[in-house]
Design a protein around this motif. Structure first.
Motif, mmCIF file in Angstrom:
data_model
loop_
_atom_site.group_PDB
_atom_site.id
_atom_site.type_symbol
_atom_site.label_atom_id
_atom_site.label_comp_id
_atom_site.label_asym_id
_atom_site.label_seq_id
_atom_site.Cartn_x
_atom_site.Cartn_y
_atom_site.Cartn_z
ATOM 1 N N PHE A 215 0.820 -1.204 0.000
ATOM 2 C CA PHE A 215 0.000 0.000 0.000
ATOM 3 C C PHE A 215 0.862 1.264 0.000
ATOM 4 C CE2 PHE A 215 -2.448 -3.314 2.220
ATOM 5 C CZ PHE A 215 -3.483 -3.452 1.304
ATOM 6 N N ASN A 216 2.163 1.093 -0.159
ATOM 7 C CA ASN A 216 3.098 2.211 -0.273
ATOM 8 C C ASN A 216 3.070 3.129 0.944
ATOM 9 O OD1 ASN A 216 5.173 3.516 -1.582
ATOM 10 N ND2 ASN A 216 3.851 4.774 -2.860
ATOM 11 N N ARG A 217 2.763 2.571 2.117
ATOM 12 C CA ARG A 217 2.887 3.363 3.346
ATOM 13 C C ARG A 217 4.366 3.540 3.676
ATOM 14 N NH1 ARG A 217 -1.040 -0.496 6.790
ATOM 15 N NH2 ARG A 217 0.257 -1.958 5.616
ATOM 16 N N TYR A 218 4.695 4.615 4.364
ATOM 17 C CA TYR A 218 6.062 4.891 4.785
ATOM 18 C C TYR A 218 6.223 4.478 6.244
ATOM 19 C CZ TYR A 218 6.822 7.844 0.635
ATOM 20 O OH TYR A 218 6.961 8.314 -0.643
ATOM 21 N N TRP A 219 7.145 3.547 6.497
ATOM 22 C CA TRP A 219 7.504 3.133 7.855
ATOM 23 C C TRP A 219 8.892 3.681 8.139
ATOM 24 C CZ3 TRP A 219 4.035 0.095 10.734
ATOM 25 C CH2 TRP A 219 2.932 -0.383 10.015
ATOM 26 N N GLU A 220 8.955 4.691 8.993
ATOM 27 C CA GLU A 220 10.220 5.350 9.269
ATOM 28 C C GLU A 220 11.020 4.571 10.312
ATOM 29 O OE1 GLU A 220 9.451 9.391 10.361
ATOM 30 O OE2 GLU A 220 8.944 9.968 8.308
ATOM 31 N N PRO A 221 12.344 4.705 10.283
ATOM 32 C CA PRO A 221 13.176 3.998 11.276
ATOM 33 C C PRO A 221 13.030 4.595 12.663
ATOM 34 C CG PRO A 221 14.532 5.426 9.898
ATOM 35 C CD PRO A 221 13.156 5.456 9.302
ATOM 36 N N TYR A 222 13.121 3.734 13.670
ATOM 37 C CA TYR A 222 13.113 4.172 15.062
ATOM 38 C C TYR A 222 14.090 3.272 15.822
ATOM 39 C CZ TYR A 222 11.149 6.054 19.426
ATOM 40 O OH TYR A 222 10.964 6.690 20.628
ATOM 41 N N GLY A 223 15.347 3.299 15.372
ATOM 42 C CA GLY A 223 16.296 2.377 15.967
ATOM 43 C C GLY A 223 17.512 3.031 16.581
ATOM 44 N N GLU A 224 17.771 4.285 16.226
ATOM 45 C CA GLU A 224 18.975 4.947 16.713
ATOM 46 C C GLU A 224 18.906 5.146 18.227
ATOM 47 O OE1 GLU A 224 21.638 8.919 15.671
ATOM 48 O OE2 GLU A 224 19.717 8.563 14.703
ATOM 49 N N ASN A 225 20.004 4.785 18.898
ATOM 50 C CA ASN A 225 20.118 4.937 20.359
ATOM 51 C C ASN A 225 19.039 4.165 21.122
ATOM 52 O OD1 ASN A 225 22.306 6.732 20.021
ATOM 53 N ND2 ASN A 225 20.874 8.430 19.687
ATOM 54 N N ASN A 226 18.602 3.050 20.544
ATOM 55 C CA ASN A 226 17.611 2.205 21.202
ATOM 56 C C ASN A 226 18.092 0.759 21.176
ATOM 57 O OD1 ASN A 226 15.064 3.767 21.944
ATOM 58 N ND2 ASN A 226 15.462 4.514 19.868
ATOM 59 N N PRO A 227 17.598 -0.087 22.090
ATOM 60 C CA PRO A 227 18.016 -1.491 22.133
ATOM 61 C C PRO A 227 17.465 -2.273 20.959
ATOM 62 C CG PRO A 227 16.259 -1.094 23.722
ATOM 63 C CD PRO A 227 16.648 0.242 23.161
#
Length: 514
Positions: A215-227
C-alpha cells in the motif's frame, strides 16, 4: 461519557476488492509533463487532474526525480486569499484511500523560507502545510491521511491562509486504494485519519515503503540509540490485521531482562486531540511465554497481552492524548521473557467537515461545464470548508448544506446556462448579469425559493421564459439587453411592476402594450 473502542485482533479475513477502473494506485508527479518510473512505480503528469497553476522546475539538485518539478499557485489578494486550487481524481465511491502529498520547496518562490498554507480533502480541512524545518535540513515533507471516497471523484486542494506569504506549491500527490480491513475500526462516515507517526521500532535503515508495503505506506526507522535486535528473514507472520510489511518484524525494540521497556513515541509532543493507535508485535522465539501489560502515559491500554510468533495487533480507535507520550511495556505475571515491540502507527482522528448535498454538487458541476471559462476555483466541494467556498457561491449553514445564491456579475463568463441549474432547488438569488452568456434561458420554475434573477447584459436568445411566471416568490427579474423574443406573461408584469426590466435590447411583446 465518551466510549473508547478497544479491541485485540489476532486474525481477520480480508475482504477482496474486485474493481477494474479507476486504478488502484495513482501517483501524480506535480508540475511534470512526462511519465516516469521510480522504484518500479509509474508516475504520471498532473495535467489531467488540474486546470490551474504553473509548472516549474526546481533548480536545486534532487535525489528523487519526482521532486524536480512543482506546481505553484498564485498568492491572491487578501479578499480572495481563501480561494482553493484543487486536484480532482477518479476514485471508487465508498472505497477508502490513503492520500499522500509531498512538498519539496527548492527555493521555487525565491524568498528565504517556504510558504505556509492549508490543504483540504473534498469539503474537509486536512492540515496546515509547513515545510520550513524540513527545507532547512534539505529534506522533503510529506503528509498522509486515510479518507473515504463519497463520490466518483475526490479532490485535494491547496488554499492560502493568514500566514501565507508566497505562492503555495506541491511536488507530488498519491492515491492508494486500501483493502476494507485496513483501519476499519474508524467511523469513516464522520471521521478521517491524519498520520502523525508510523515507525518500525528497532530499525535504523532507510524508509520502508513499496514494494515491501504493497500500500506504499512509509515506515520510518526508530532504531537509533535504542536497544535494537535483528531477527533475520525467517519470520512467519500471518492473518495480520492492518498488514504491516514483513520487514517491520525483522527488527525489534526489546529488553532481555524481566523489566519494563519505556518508549517516548512519537518524539514530538502531541496537541490535545483524539488519536487512533495501532501497535504491532511478534515473538522471535519458538516456545515462550512473553506476556505484556501496556500503558500509555500511565493509563492501561491492555493487560496480559500474549505475543505469539504469528503476530498480534493491539489498537484503540479513539484515545485522548496531549503533550509528550510515553508507552510502557511491562512483563505480566508469569511472563518468562522481557517485552518487545516491532511497529506502531499513530493517527489523529479528524472530523469530516461535511458535504454539499449530491444534487447541488451535480448542478454546480453541470453549471461549471456549461461555462467556457468558469472561475479557477470551481473544483472540489462548492460550499465546504465554509471559508473556501467557490467564487460567487453562497451556501446554507447547518448539517444539510445547500447552494442558496450565485453572484458572478461582471466575471466575463462565456458559454451558456445549463438546464441542470434546476437541480439547485434551494437557490434564492441568481446574479449573472454583465457577462457574455448566450443560448436560451432554461426552465427555472422548479426553483421555488428564487427571489431575484439577474441575467441582464448578456446574449441570451430564444423565447422569453414564460415559466418564470410560475415562481410564486419571485420579487425581481432583470433581463434587459439580451436577444429574447415572444410575449411577457401579464401576471409577471402585475406581480413585479418596476422590478421587471426587459428593455432595452429584446424583441418582446408587452401584454399591456402589444
Amino acid at each position: 461519557m465518551a466510549v473508547w473502542y478497544l479491541s485485540l485482533l489476532l486474525t481477520l479475513s480480508l475482504i477482496p476488492i474486485s474493481l477494474s477502473q479507476p486504478p488502484r494506485s495513482l501517483l501524480i508527479d506535480c508540475g511534470s509533463t512526462v511519465t516516469s518510473t521510480v522504484s518500479g512505480q509509474q508516475w504520471i503528469p498532473d495535467t489531467d487532474f488540474i486546470s490551474t497553476g504553473t509548472s516549474k522546475n526546481i533548480t536545486q539538485n534532487t535525489l528523487i526525480p519526482t521532486l524536480s518539478t512543482v506546481r505553484t499557485f498564485p498568492l491572491l489578494p487578501i479578499n480572495l486569499r481563501r480561494r482553493k486550487f484543487c486536484y480532482v481524481v477518479p476514485v471508487y465511491r465508498t472505497a477508502r484511500y490513503l492520500v499522500r502529498t509531498t512538498y519539496y520547496y527548492g527555493g521555487v518562490n525565491n524568498p528565504v523560507l517556504p510558504p505556509v498554507f492549508d490543504q483540504i480533502v473534498d469539503g474537509s480541512f486536512w492540515s496546515v502545510v509547513n515545510t520550513t524545518d524540513d527545507y532547512v535540513k534539505g529534506s522533503a515533507s510529506y503528509y498522509e491521511g486515510v479518507f473515504l471516497a463519497t463520490g466518483k471523484s475526490m479532490s485535494v486542494c491547496l488554499a492560502s491562509n493568514t500566514y501565507t506569504d508566497s505562492d503555495p506549491f506541491i511536488s507530488a500527490l498519491e492515491f492508494v486504494l486500501l483493502e476494507d480491513s485496513l483501519y476499519n475500526a474508524t467511523d469513516f462516515g464522520n471521521f478521517s485519519l491524519r498520520l502523525v507517526a508510523r515507525h518500525s521500532f528497532g530499525y535504523n535503515g532507510s524508509i520502508i515503503s513499496y514494494p515491501d508495503d504493497k500500500f506504499n505506506r512509509y515506515w520510518e526507522p526508530y532504531g537509533e540509540n535504542n536497544p535494537t535486535t535483528s531477527r533475520g528473514a525467517n519470520i512467519s507472520i500471518n492473518g495480520f490485521w492492518n498488514l504491516p510489511p514483513l520487514k517491520v518484524f525483522q527488527t525489534q525494540l526489546s529488553v532481555n531482562r524481566l523489566e519494563p521497556l519505556e518508549i517516548q513515541w512519537p518524539l514530538e509532543p502531541l496537541k490535545n486531540s483524539i488519536y487512533y493507535i495501532a501497535l504491532y508485535f511478534a515473538d522471535d522465539t519458538e516456545s515462550s511465554s512473553r506476556t505484556l501489560n501496556i500503558t500509555i502515559n500511565g493509563v492501561t491500554l491492555y493487560n496480559n497481552l500474549r505475543i505469539p510468533q504469528t503476530g498480534v495487533a493491539l489498537f484503540s480507535s479513539r484515545w485522548p492524548l496531549a503533550g509528550p507520550t510515553k508507552i510502557t511495556l511491562t512483563p505480566a505475571a508469569g511472563s518468562t521473557l522481557g517485552p518487545l515491540i516491532n511497529g506502531g502507527e499513530l493517527f489523529e482522528v479528524i472530523p469530516v467537515g461535511g458535504r454539499t448535498i449530491t444534487r447541488d454538487v451535480i448542478g454546480m458541476n453541470s453549471l461549471k461545464n456549461s461555462f467556457r471559462n468558469p472561475p479557477f476555483d470551481w473544483n472540489g466541494d462548492p460550499c465546504l470548508p465554509k471559508e473556501n467556498s467557490w467564487t460567487g457561491v453562497t451556501c446554507s449553514a447547518g448539517s444539510n448544506i445547500r447552494v442558496t445564491g450565485l453572484n458572478l456579475t461582471s466575471m466575463g463568463l462565456l458559454g451558456s446556462l445549463s438546464p441542470n441549474i434546476a437541480n439547485l432547488t434551494a437557490l434564492n438569488h441568481i446574479w449573472l448579469g454583465n457577462n457574455n452568456l448566450s443560448g436560451s434561458i432554461p426552465n427555472l420554475s422548479t426553483l421555488r425559493m428564487l427571489k431575484t434573477i439577474h441575467l441582464e447584459d448578456n446574449h441570451f436568445n430564444g423565447p422569453f421564459p414564460s415559466s418564470l411566471a410560475n415562481i410564486d416568490g419571485l420579487q425581481e427579474l432583470f433581463l434587459q439587453n439580451n436577444n429574447l423574443t415572444g410575449q411577457v406573461p401579464s401576471s409577471l408584469k402585475t406581480k413585479l411592476g418596476s422590478n421587471l426590466r426587459i428593455v432595452p435590447g429584446n424583441s418582446l411583446l408587452d401584454p399591456q402594450n402589444p
